[in-house]
Design an enzyme around this catalytic site. Structure first.
Site, mmCIF file in Angstrom:
data_model
loop_
_atom_site.group_PDB
_atom_site.id
_atom_site.type_symbol
_atom_site.label_atom_id
_atom_site.label_comp_id
_atom_site.label_asym_id
_atom_site.label_seq_id
_atom_site.Cartn_x
_atom_site.Cartn_y
_atom_site.Cartn_z
ATOM 1 N N CYS A 114 0.832 -1.210 0.000
ATOM 2 C CA CYS A 114 0.000 0.000 0.000
ATOM 3 C C CYS A 114 0.866 1.258 0.000
ATOM 4 O O CYS A 114 1.548 1.542 0.995
ATOM 5 C CB CYS A 114 -0.895 -0.041 1.227
ATOM 6 S SG CYS A 114 -1.743 1.492 1.594
ATOM 7 N N CYS A 173 0.377 3.623 2.936
ATOM 8 C CA CYS A 173 0.944 3.022 4.158
ATOM 9 C C CYS A 173 2.449 3.262 4.211
ATOM 10 O O CYS A 173 3.011 3.565 5.268
ATOM 11 C CB CYS A 173 0.660 1.526 4.205
ATOM 12 S SG CYS A 173 -1.082 1.091 4.245
#
Length: 169
Positions: free
Chosen positions: A96, A99
């Site tokens: 991600c 993230c």
């Protein structure tokens, strides 16, 4: 329109394939499809996006004061039970991009807020725990105090995270 297609499909392939081999095969199939449909220039863009995401290395080189949790649901519940101060739980995924950008910021926050416990959980490796805490997107941060979830932040909005920490601690 062609680039919009790439920006939509590339992250989708990463979300669909948790297995490394399957993810690489999907990237190769995507690059071949793009080469046939749009030309080699766009296929090279797919290749470079793949190389950037696959070879990015660890999400956080220095976790600082962030506890990287890899235990069971029961162990996590014991961890929360033993903490009376604020605990910030970051449910993330290594594939991600938001993230990845948030992780070093959380590591820095862990140095600034020594009275707050920061816990990072790779939700791909802890699916039961993510389901228990109703994680529906990445990153999701849960703010827990006295074993109760007080607030949830979805996304990598660092200002909202800092405001929530200051409000709840």
């Amino acid at each position: 329109l062609k680039l919009q297609f790439l920006y939509f499909i590339a992250p989708l392939t990463l979300r669909l394939a948790m297995n490394d081999m399957l993810r690489k095969l999907l990237w190769m199939a995507l690059a071949a499809f793009v080469a046939v449909q749009y030309g080699m220039m766009y296929a090279m863009v797919v290749y470079f996006v793949f190389m950037k995401t696959e070879n990015a290395g660890p999400m956080v080189k220095d976790w600082k004061k962030v506890l990287h949790f890899e235990g069971t649901n029961e162990e996590f519940n014991v961890l929360l039970t033993n903490k009376s101060s604020l605990v910030v739980v970051d449910f993330y995924a290594t594939w991600c991009p938001p993230c990845r950008s948030l992780a070093p910021k959380l590591a820095d926050l862990s140095e600034q807020h020594l009275d707050v416990t920061f816990v990072g959980i790779n939700a791909d490796n802890a699916r039961d725990l993510a389901a228990q805490y109703e994680v529906s997107c990445y990153p999701t941060l849960k703010f827990v105090k006295d074993s109760k979830v007080l607030h949830t932040v979805q996304g990598a909005d660092i200002n909202q995270i800092v405001d929530t920490i200051n409000r709840l601690k």
